[in-house]
Design a protein around this motif. Sequence first.
Motif, PDB file in Angstrom:
ATOM      1  N   PHE A 171      -3.035   0.295  -4.102  1.00 29.27           N
ATOM      2  CA  PHE A 171      -2.536  -1.054  -3.883  1.00 29.27           C
ATOM      3  C   PHE A 171      -1.548  -1.385  -4.997  1.00 29.27           C
ATOM      4  O   PHE A 171      -1.812  -1.103  -6.175  1.00 29.27           O
ATOM      5  CB  PHE A 171      -3.673  -2.080  -3.901  1.00 29.27           C
ATOM      6  CG  PHE A 171      -4.524  -2.100  -2.657  1.00 29.27           C
ATOM      7  CD1 PHE A 171      -3.994  -1.793  -1.418  1.00 29.27           C
ATOM      8  CD2 PHE A 171      -5.867  -2.451  -2.734  1.00 29.27           C
ATOM      9  CE1 PHE A 171      -4.781  -1.831  -0.274  1.00 29.27           C
ATOM     10  CE2 PHE A 171      -6.664  -2.492  -1.602  1.00 29.27           C
ATOM     11  CZ  PHE A 171      -6.112  -2.174  -0.362  1.00 29.27           C
ATOM     12  N   LYS A 172      -0.450  -2.038  -4.651  1.00 27.37           N
ATOM     13  CA  LYS A 172       0.613  -2.320  -5.615  1.00 27.37           C
ATOM     14  C   LYS A 172       0.331  -3.609  -6.383  1.00 27.37           C
ATOM     15  O   LYS A 172       1.089  -4.586  -6.307  1.00 27.37           O
ATOM     16  CB  LYS A 172       1.965  -2.377  -4.905  1.00 27.37           C
ATOM     17  CG  LYS A 172       2.390  -1.051  -4.300  1.00 27.37           C
ATOM     18  CD  LYS A 172       3.793  -1.104  -3.726  1.00 27.37           C
ATOM     19  CE  LYS A 172       4.838  -1.156  -4.827  1.00 27.37           C
ATOM     20  NZ  LYS A 172       6.218  -1.086  -4.266  1.00 27.37           N
ATOM     21  N   ILE A 173      -0.735  -3.573  -7.153  1.00 29.65           N
ATOM     22  CA  ILE A 173      -1.094  -4.739  -7.954  1.00 29.65           C
ATOM     23  C   ILE A 173      -0.046  -5.022  -9.028  1.00 29.65           C
ATOM     24  O   ILE A 173       0.138  -6.160  -9.449  1.00 29.65           O
ATOM     25  CB  ILE A 173      -2.499  -4.545  -8.574  1.00 29.65           C
ATOM     26  CG1 ILE A 173      -3.005  -5.839  -9.228  1.00 29.65           C
ATOM     27  CG2 ILE A 173      -2.534  -3.391  -9.545  1.00 29.65           C
ATOM     28  CD1 ILE A 173      -4.458  -5.755  -9.681  1.00 29.65           C
ATOM     29  N   THR A 174       0.686  -3.968  -9.450  1.00 28.22           N
ATOM     30  CA  THR A 174       1.696  -4.168 -10.496  1.00 28.22           C
ATOM     31  C   THR A 174       2.850  -5.044 -10.024  1.00 28.22           C
ATOM     32  O   THR A 174       3.571  -5.598 -10.855  1.00 28.22           O
ATOM     33  CB  THR A 174       2.245  -2.817 -10.986  1.00 28.22           C
ATOM     34  OG1 THR A 174       2.723  -2.069  -9.862  1.00 28.22           O
ATOM     35  CG2 THR A 174       1.166  -2.019 -11.704  1.00 28.22           C
ATOM     36  N   ASP A 175       3.032  -5.180  -8.717  1.00 29.70           N
ATOM     37  CA  ASP A 175       4.067  -6.089  -8.207  1.00 29.70           C
ATOM     38  C   ASP A 175       3.808  -7.524  -8.664  1.00 29.70           C
ATOM     39  O   ASP A 175       4.730  -8.346  -8.716  1.00 29.70           O
ATOM     40  CB  ASP A 175       4.102  -6.062  -6.669  1.00 29.70           C
ATOM     41  CG  ASP A 175       4.862  -4.865  -6.139  1.00 29.70           C
ATOM     42  OD1 ASP A 175       5.235  -3.989  -6.944  1.00 29.70           O
ATOM     43  OD2 ASP A 175       5.078  -4.792  -4.914  1.00 29.70           O
ATOM     44  N   PHE A 176       2.554  -7.834  -8.986  1.00 26.79           N
ATOM     45  CA  PHE A 176       2.176  -9.199  -9.339  1.00 26.79           C
ATOM     46  C   PHE A 176       1.793  -9.325 -10.814  1.00 26.79           C
ATOM     47  O   PHE A 176       1.194 -10.327 -11.208  1.00 26.79           O
ATOM     48  CB  PHE A 176       0.994  -9.647  -8.464  1.00 26.79           C
ATOM     49  CG  PHE A 176       1.260  -9.584  -6.991  1.00 26.79           C
ATOM     50  CD1 PHE A 176       1.891 -10.632  -6.338  1.00 26.79           C
ATOM     51  CD2 PHE A 176       0.911  -8.467  -6.249  1.00 26.79           C
ATOM     52  CE1 PHE A 176       2.138 -10.589  -4.974  1.00 26.79           C
ATOM     53  CE2 PHE A 176       1.160  -8.397  -4.886  1.00 26.79           C
ATOM     54  CZ  PHE A 176       1.779  -9.468  -4.250  1.00 26.79           C
ATOM     55  N   ALA A 177       2.128  -8.305 -11.617  1.00 25.85           N
ATOM     56  CA  ALA A 177       1.655  -8.279 -13.002  1.00 25.85           C
ATOM     57  C   ALA A 177       2.041  -9.538 -13.765  1.00 25.85           C
ATOM     58  O   ALA A 177       1.195 -10.181 -14.412  1.00 25.85           O
ATOM     59  CB  ALA A 177       2.182  -7.034 -13.718  1.00 25.85           C
ATOM     60  N   GLN A 178       3.313  -9.916 -13.706  1.00 27.05           N
ATOM     61  CA  GLN A 178       3.756 -11.081 -14.476  1.00 27.05           C
ATOM     62  C   GLN A 178       3.113 -12.361 -13.946  1.00 27.05           C
ATOM     63  O   GLN A 178       2.698 -13.228 -14.714  1.00 27.05           O
ATOM     64  CB  GLN A 178       5.283 -11.194 -14.436  1.00 27.05           C
ATOM     65  CG  GLN A 178       5.851 -12.250 -15.386  1.00 27.05           C
ATOM     66  CD  GLN A 178       5.597 -11.904 -16.843  1.00 27.05           C
ATOM     67  OE1 GLN A 178       5.934 -10.821 -17.310  1.00 27.05           O
ATOM     68  NE2 GLN A 178       4.998 -12.832 -17.579  1.00 27.05           N
ATOM     69  N   ASP A 179       3.021 -12.470 -12.632  1.00 29.07           N
ATOM     70  CA  ASP A 179       2.406 -13.657 -12.028  1.00 29.07           C
ATOM     71  C   ASP A 179       0.929 -13.743 -12.380  1.00 29.07           C
ATOM     72  O   ASP A 179       0.412 -14.820 -12.710  1.00 29.07           O
ATOM     73  CB  ASP A 179       2.599 -13.606 -10.510  1.00 29.07           C
ATOM     74  CG  ASP A 179       2.021 -14.833  -9.811  1.00 29.07           C
ATOM     75  OD1 ASP A 179       2.098 -15.932 -10.390  1.00 29.07           O
ATOM     76  OD2 ASP A 179       1.490 -14.696  -8.704  1.00 29.07           O
TER      77      ASP A 179
ATOM     78  N   VAL B 189       0.858  -1.185   0.000  1.00 28.41           N
ATOM     79  CA  VAL B 189       0.000   0.000   0.000  1.00 28.41           C
ATOM     80  C   VAL B 189       0.893   1.234   0.000  1.00 28.41           C
ATOM     81  O   VAL B 189       1.917   1.265   0.697  1.00 28.41           O
ATOM     82  CB  VAL B 189      -0.921   0.031   1.241  1.00 28.41           C
ATOM     83  CG1 VAL B 189      -1.810   1.264   1.219  1.00 28.41           C
ATOM     84  CG2 VAL B 189      -1.760  -1.233   1.333  1.00 28.41           C
ATOM     85  N   TYR B 190       0.531   2.219  -0.796  1.00 31.42           N
ATOM     86  CA  TYR B 190       1.279   3.483  -0.748  1.00 31.42           C
ATOM     87  C   TYR B 190       0.349   4.634  -1.108  1.00 31.42           C
ATOM     88  O   TYR B 190      -0.787   4.426  -1.544  1.00 31.42           O
ATOM     89  CB  TYR B 190       2.496   3.456  -1.680  1.00 31.42           C
ATOM     90  CG  TYR B 190       2.175   3.390  -3.157  1.00 31.42           C
ATOM     91  CD1 TYR B 190       2.120   4.545  -3.931  1.00 31.42           C
ATOM     92  CD2 TYR B 190       1.937   2.161  -3.787  1.00 31.42           C
ATOM     93  CE1 TYR B 190       1.833   4.496  -5.289  1.00 31.42           C
ATOM     94  CE2 TYR B 190       1.657   2.101  -5.149  1.00 31.42           C
ATOM     95  CZ  TYR B 190       1.598   3.271  -5.890  1.00 31.42           C
ATOM     96  OH  TYR B 190       1.321   3.206  -7.228  1.00 31.42           O
ATOM     97  N   ARG B 191       0.858   5.843  -0.940  1.00 32.98           N
ATOM     98  CA  ARG B 191       0.073   7.050  -1.155  1.00 32.98           C
ATOM     99  C   ARG B 191       0.871   8.002  -2.028  1.00 32.98           C
ATOM    100  O   ARG B 191       2.062   8.201  -1.812  1.00 32.98           O
ATOM    101  CB  ARG B 191      -0.224   7.690   0.213  1.00 32.98           C
ATOM    102  CG  ARG B 191      -1.227   8.821   0.233  1.00 32.98           C
ATOM    103  CD  ARG B 191      -1.593   9.122   1.692  1.00 32.98           C
ATOM    104  NE  ARG B 191      -2.533  10.221   1.818  1.00 32.98           N
ATOM    105  CZ  ARG B 191      -2.190  11.465   2.178  1.00 32.98           C
ATOM    106  NH1 ARG B 191      -0.922  11.745   2.454  1.00 32.98           N
ATOM    107  NH2 ARG B 191      -3.111  12.412   2.263  1.00 32.98           N
TER     108      ARG B 191
END
Length: 875
Positions: free
Chosen positions: A194-202, A150-152
């Motif tokens: 939410f950092k959904i891009t951390d899981f983009a490849q997965d 999570v970030y802002r």
Amino acid sequence: MSTERYNPRDAEPRWQEKWAEAKVFETDNSDPREKYYVLEMFPYPSGRIHMGHVRNYAMGDVVARYKRARGYNVLHPMGWDAFGMPAENAAMQNKVHPKDWTYQNIATMRSQLKSMGLSLDWSREFATCDVEYYHRQQALFIDMMEKGLVYRKQSKVNWDPVDQTVLANEQVIDGRGWRSGALVEQRELTQWFFKITDFAQDLLDALDTLDQWPEKVRLMQKNWIGRSEGLTVRWEVAGHAPAGFTDVKVYTTRPDTLFGASFLAIAADHPLAKAVSEGNQAVAEFCDECRRAGTSLAALETAEKKGIDTGIKVRHPLDPSWELPVYVANFVLMDYGTGAIFGCPSGDQRDLDFARKYDLPVVPVVMPKDGDAASFTVGDTAYDGDGVMINSRFLDGMTTTEAFEAVANRLTAMTLGNEPVGERKVNFRLRDWGISRQRYWGCPIPVIHCEVCGVVPVPKKDLPVKLPDDVTFDVPGNPLDRHATWRHVNCPCCGKPARRETDTMDTFVDSSWYYTRFTAPWEDNPTDPAVANRWLPVDQYIGGIEHAILHLLYSRFFTRAMRETGHVNMSEPFKGLFTQGMVVHETYRLGEGLTAQWVAPADIRIEEVEGVRKAYLLTTGEEVAIGSIEKMSKSKKNVVDPDDILGSYGADTARFFVLSDSPPDRDVIWSEAGVEGAHRFVQRVWRLVSEAAEALNSVAAAPAREGEGRAISQVAHKTLAAVQGDLDKLAFNKAVARIYEFVNALANPLTQVAAGKTDAAFTAAVRDATEILIQIIAPMTPHLAEECWAALGKDGIVAKASWPAFDPELVAENDVTLPIQINGKKRAELTISRDADQNTVQEAVLGLEAVQAILQGQSPKKIIVVPQRIVNIVV
């Protein structure tokens, strides 16, 4: 004997009460049997259920009842996706609190769903607006903060000036808010992500493992994630430019087309565009115009392509003497790639339209393999396919793939300053999920803003952060911002006065983990990991195709986030996915032109004369125009109220109709004739069974393997096997068709039994067939099945009965098809009884026209019969 008509108004509530008293559908987490988790996407409590709900939940209920009969420990829960703007809008319009409006609607819809006889575990029911639920969601948020998920940050957002809230790109339709219809503006706000891009490849790779999902849904998600392999290319600024700008970085997936470039285009929020705007009023005004437009890709695709020349030029990376203009363009997004593109008009329709508008060069650089370089041109349509390179200097004659590699190798080896001109890069279309919403009726984001300590998460011991009840909606905007006391709080770190976060979470957050909470909704923590790990993933998830991207993608992300925070140990939430079609209906209009009015189906009568259907108003007899078949909607009044159907015909009729009329993944056309047909079927089954019940009760069920009863036993067991296969594949309409055929075949035997014209063996076979009928209709018409079960004097209830086993001998086909070979070559086929002796087979073979034509009156030297496999003739 005569019998009373089946009365659903008496039978249905009676059996629903018995199921509830026996707690038949309450699931025990400690049950050691193999689990099966079936879940329909939970509804928004808008006020009343509609026919789409009836179809969706009927399908899920068939699966749940069928799997329960097959011996599984079934979890089939229900809840409410209860936060969101409609409740606030209702509060403003009707002077009612969102909580009151929501819970009143839930009570109404719960009653309606219960009247359908759904086999739901109501003991696990919750609404996402329950404090107990969003308390645990806040705990998840804090866990995700601790894991860096999570970030802002400050971000450009779509702002709905009527609803006074941020909208996701997908909630902007043709530049307007999806609920209010207001023209959307763009603003800079500090938002939570939410950092959904951390899981983009997965998230992309794992789609290949979801083999029980529709291919179209997987493709939609792949396109949304949007992985691309390309090159970041630096274009050197030539001549005058704002201070600090020496080059412009462009991300491209088509470096092979660089020699077709005629311009660069940058986003209105690109740093270079902002710098130019400071000294150029025309550019500043154009950038403001771009910001007022929506940012959804669909809107950008359909909008007119416009731009403005910044006056800045850049040098071509493969030819320093070649300078191109830099435009600000309304179709370039800052949050994709680098916020800058190079335009190759001959290879991209958008770029071509732009080039024609602003009189920029169009140089074809790729032609089809069989094209002629000397004559190939680009007119009004760009050529965006693969092919052979032309007008591209050292690339000429290469394929596009070869050219890609040649340009990439050359640019990555070149330098500008101390950095390479080109850099290979993988890019994703997927962006981090902005969850901030400026509204009251949502889950409060559990953070505190302190001038000394900064952003501080609320300690878990102080959760939940409850929504205050004493709010007003007399003016637009977020009531939390203007609440006199709620936002004021002491910092949990330093104790000094601070303020709460007044943004609430996007409602997609609420629905992204509810399936997990259902496994143990009474737990203090978000989950009981051991229980959640045993139930998940959901074995069969059912819902509309409209949720194919966002809800499913966010749920897949959330499961991964919950894995990272220790709440579950899997990645994928839904093993099987089924997307059902809509319920559609004819439309009716009275009058013509601007004064024409939509008319509801309940207000007309239909007459058919010599194949021509006409509609008339019930009140005046005026003729009404019959229009197209469309999705049921209040605006066109082609809505059928489920309460009317349930009240007139009963739940079983409604369930049977929505399951029978078309494949479940396609739209079902609602028709009065279809409903009446389903009702006649229900009445017919009851009449046949009840009239024969007294005679059937004199014998025990026993299939007949020989004699007069064998035929009906074969039909019964073959139907059982086929329906079982259909339900395993969710082919509900095929199962219904087989049941209709079965009832037709069983009707005469039941009538004979009722008349006392059959012996004990035949009656026992008919009773066996009747019990099979009752059990295979039980998932679809559960109340009727219970009534028939009781009429046969069976102990217990069908809802708890095990699925019957078909007799393999009765299911086996009596006929076999034998290939006929003559001198080693197949010449014909013979279908004959599996039990036929050798002489019978030989006679039948010699009687085949194809065999006689080859033999031409000669006798074969030898006929070799391999029983039930093949016949060889030697001539």
